[in-house]
Design an enzyme around this catalytic site. Structure first.
Site, PDB file in Angstrom:
ATOM      1  N   ARG A 101      20.155 -44.231 -10.284  1.00  0.00           N
ATOM      2  CA  ARG A 101      21.360 -43.434 -10.621  1.00  0.00           C
ATOM      3  C   ARG A 101      21.940 -42.779  -9.363  1.00  0.00           C
ATOM      4  NH1 ARG A 101      19.021 -46.035 -14.483  1.00  0.00           N
ATOM      5  NH2 ARG A 101      19.912 -45.770 -16.560  1.00  0.00           N
ATOM      6  N   GLU A 152      23.728 -45.501  -7.523  1.00  0.00           N
ATOM      7  CA  GLU A 152      24.969 -45.805  -8.241  1.00  0.00           C
ATOM      8  C   GLU A 152      26.047 -44.755  -7.955  1.00  0.00           C
ATOM      9  OE1 GLU A 152      24.527 -47.062 -12.419  1.00  0.00           O
ATOM     10  OE2 GLU A 152      26.030 -45.540 -12.854  1.00  0.00           O
ATOM     11  N   SER A 195      25.976 -34.973   8.463  1.00  0.00           N
ATOM     12  CA  SER A 195      24.643 -35.273   8.982  1.00  0.00           C
ATOM     13  C   SER A 195      23.600 -35.359   7.871  1.00  0.00           C
ATOM     14  CB  SER A 195      24.215 -34.197   9.981  1.00  0.00           C
ATOM     15  OG  SER A 195      22.928 -34.486  10.489  1.00  0.00           O
TER      16      SER A 195
END
Lengths: 151, 151, 151, 151, 151, 151, 151, 151, 151, 151
Positions: free
Chosen positions: H92, H95, H118
């Site tokens: 997830r 995604e 960063s």
């Protein structure tokens, strides 16, 4: 001879026992009572043995009896991992699909319509074909045609 | 009908012309004078036509004559790109090698020793095998055995 | 010195024994009675030894005799796994095909027509070529041309 | 004939012009004044032409003069993309490295010590080797040995 | 409206025509006379239409009649491009997503709007379905629909 | 029976103990008190057991008690290793095979023996399942079981 | 301005129109009436617009009205193709999961038990965090926890 | 308890000791004197401990003292191997970058100009966010913006 | 000269205009007012131009003014796609990391502790280093060290 | 301390002995009598030691003397396997080639013509560059230019 804990261990032991004893696959097949093609694939962990077939194999190769339930358990099959094989003999077969693939697909569809040739209800027979220009490998394959279902 | 600038363009035009005209691959093969297996593979850009074969194909499908030198040029072959095919019919053939690969390798070596079955000096024939439980696809493959050279 | 259970174990033992004893590949080849190119490839598990060749190798490197049937069994060949090699020396050879590949293909087809250069009926010879600007590696390769069969 | 906007477009036009005109690579090489191996690789976008070589090529194939600066610009080289080639002829060369790779590496190191065989200061010559058992492809390769620098 | 030269072009035109006209997949299925699941998969180039089914589709979406032979030609199927499980039983499930994926996506969106079917708040039940033509595996899957959050 | 040091070791021991003892997955599920689908997936290291469920499993298979905390620790899930669809809706279906794959395989083999569920002689039906906690997607899948042929 | 035939064409036109007109994403979001995070993702083809949102976007960027149904159709989502992103800014986010992944997983499970953090019922807010040592990017993410269902 | 010979062995021992002893990550963090996010990542071999932090960890988990220098050695970091994670919770997060990636990139550039956020000068905090519709995972991320240097 | 619709189109036009006009990168850099290293990278779509820099470039190469906003938009960067480069010159740089990677990592950590060398706050300078044994390429790289943050 | 059977085992022992003894790479280099860059790469199995260098290393780290022939054998080199490195420090170097690659290639060709910068006749020096805005890593690289041979 330790107790087997996976089908992969049994496969490894079959291969080592056969080489050490110098037994031909054809003789393994005779002992098991199946064709040499099915038997060799099964010994490499690709098919499921019946109780009787497993016992014949264990006896022939003098394996530990803990191999018996593993030989009768349906294995995880497949050896290529989604790529082309590295071994030159196996690569020629892969190349055959790479070069002839579209022709195979077109000709089966032209004859049968949409569907596939089964790799499950399937038989293969390999034999030597004598030829004065150099002997040939002759292969017979027969797979059931399965039409796509419409609904 | 533009001038062809690559073999891929000729292949695309052959496929489109055949579908538009409703011609069977078997009829293309008859016009070209070769087996349906070789001819279909050649039309998909996997084999090299002679001058006469190229002319027969161009005439049958009414292609631009600039297709002629391309059909006689040795093509870049192969359709799989080093992986497994996506198409279900072709995948079953790949699976056949994945499941039967070690058995094929062992049995050819048991019969012939170290070497390969040629995919170049090679023939394939596909036909329908009637069966009351559902017709089958029957395939005959013959490839010359080539032993590894020692030196 | 345990009993060998796979060809990979034998290959590993050959490599370790040669380094520990400080024997040159050229001397291994002399003992086996084959060229240094074939013998080294065979020791790395890529070729099949005859009984006599296997015995000479086992004697020279003082391996366990259980290595003998493995050395005479046709191995699973290939070392690249379908990609480019990581090692800089081997990568230059891969790069040679990457840069010269289309030229090699075109020139063989221009001379011979459609077909391949065999990697089975094949010989390779590597030697030092003295050169005042820095010595060179000189390689001679000879592979039988195999024309594609039409049918 | 449009203005060329990349080396890839020039390469594509060279290939198409050669097939359409039926010119052999050996004749292209003669016109350019280099070996057939270097010239063919260069035409496939792998080498950099001098002004004179570019002009000879453009004249022979009747290309648009906007090809001239592209032919003299150092190209992005390489055709394999980090994998194995699909084409059967090229695959045999890849297989040669896969099967013989460790032997090649060992024998060059045994003769020269740690370093590589250059693929840049490099020559290749391909010729027909007549043989009553079937003609062979004979390849001569010469690459400078470059030792690893210690510091 | 140009003449179609490949099945991919026909698929693209079907998708564009459906969105432009605002027709539901369920209505396409009614026109074609098949289930919405089969019809949507077929429209995405995964199944083969009969002549009557093809005509109904072309009429509904007002496509060029050159689409008709392409819709009746068996397509190259699959949408996932590899990374598949090796085991044949698991591969069939993977293939189910490869062939039916676009249809599954479209039909869930048509019914529920944008979101997903949960694989976490999820149940699966597998059972034998007796059938005189050969028993079947029957699978019931239930996953909560989760709509995409707007903010 | 050594102390378990990872969930993978526990999974391996569960698989080996079940085969050696000849216990069906359905009986494991009864002992654990969950469905056979959830229990089999959990035994393959894809779900988290409660304390009571873990104790029942350890007792049934006579595992070392050090398995107990591992069975109650959330595992790293998934078995396919990539090559997944990018779209989130389709990915959930792929994940379903990644997480439930071994369970699906085991339960079909337990019921039918060695073979596959056809993706060709196959039907799928998708519908809305109203639920006060949020509507669900309900999917019905039916595929013919095809047994592996022995010969 | 041609008629749009896919969502990808609409996305491309949105990107080009925004750069040509010099409009900020924050202003696009204001016109659409959603957060800048959701709106930008939606403009890149990752979310579905309502009719009103689509009309506001088309008016602001003066797109062809054929964009309207495409903006309201659920798109194929995802931009990474199963690998790591090439772009340095995006790669840092990928690296964050690569380095912190096991910690994220452990801490969510320690707090919530087995389940996932939803990427669907999900919000993200990005803002500048002033800092004398150099301003920072501050990100707030909120996703619903979904527990694995037992059954 | 053997002497540790790599950081991977220490990581494995930390994971096993924590599960066997039933200690929470939050308690490990308290002992080490750092946040739970940094400490858990460090325990998984992604961060470098100071001498004092290493001693506290070794004491808490009763590890062999040979772990001390390994914990203070900078480790090889990263867990994804260049692909997408298999585990559903981690997927997830992947995604989230796949779907929101372009929006994240655009909005950071719109606010800060060209540069990156960063992943080294970076903090993450994960906490439970109570919600009557189901509790949520709330994540705060703060990374320094680094502008691309012009020169 | 059409209106530019993406940064990729602008990059393509820059490359083509430079070759057609025979301008050196060093001269492009002088016109833009930056180093040759930064300017060339920027022209290949890897850096963001200021308004003045963009105008100088467009004037020098006589590009369509629609290039101006694209040159000032932060591009999607990166050219390797997660693999090794095919081009021999670039591959040597990749090989440098492959062979020297662990040494680079160890020596930076030995000097600075845990952290990275920035590729953002970064400068590179390439120059010819005359050498009687053959001139050398001399490269100076300077990147800010960024320590990992503890919290 | 067992007998070493591969260079990988020696490399592993070097790494473990150095951490256990707390010796700096700079001190290893002094003992071996080479630069810290070459020595560290060599210790990681990427370079070949002379007899004297090997003896110094074995003495310093108190390794088994069976390490001596392995350290003098040319190793299989390379650590990246054809992809991008996972470790954040190494990834920045890979990103440097990804972002600056085309510029590096163009500028070397502009200065030297067609050829490569050698990674074999190659030196690298890494040092700390003090900077009030944060110290920097300064790297000097020098590789011989090798022109492509024409023939």
């Amino acid at each position: 001879m330790p107790v087997f804990e996976s089908r992969e261990e049994v496969t490894h032991a079959i291969i080592a026992a056969r080489v050490a004893r110098g037994i031909r696959w054809a003789d393994v097949a005779t002992a098991v009572g199946r064709s040499k093609e099915w038997t060799t694939a099964a010994c490499f962990g690709q098919m499921t043995f019946s109780a009787g077939e497993a016992e014949a194999l264990v006896a022939l190769l003098e394996l530990d009896p803990s191999a018996l339930p593993w030989l009768q358990t349906v294995p995880y099959k497949g050896t290529l991992g989604g790529g082309a094989p590295d071994d030159p003999l196996l690569y020629r077969w892969y190349e055959m699909i790479s070069v002839y693939g579209p022709a195979i697909k077109e000709l089966i569809h032209e004859e049968f319509g949409d569907g596939i040739m089964s790799a499950i209800d399937f038989k293969m027979h390999i034999e030597r074909e004598p030829d004065p220009a150099g002997d040939r490998v002759h292969v017979n394959i027969s797979g059931k045609f399965l039409p796509y279902k419409k609904y």
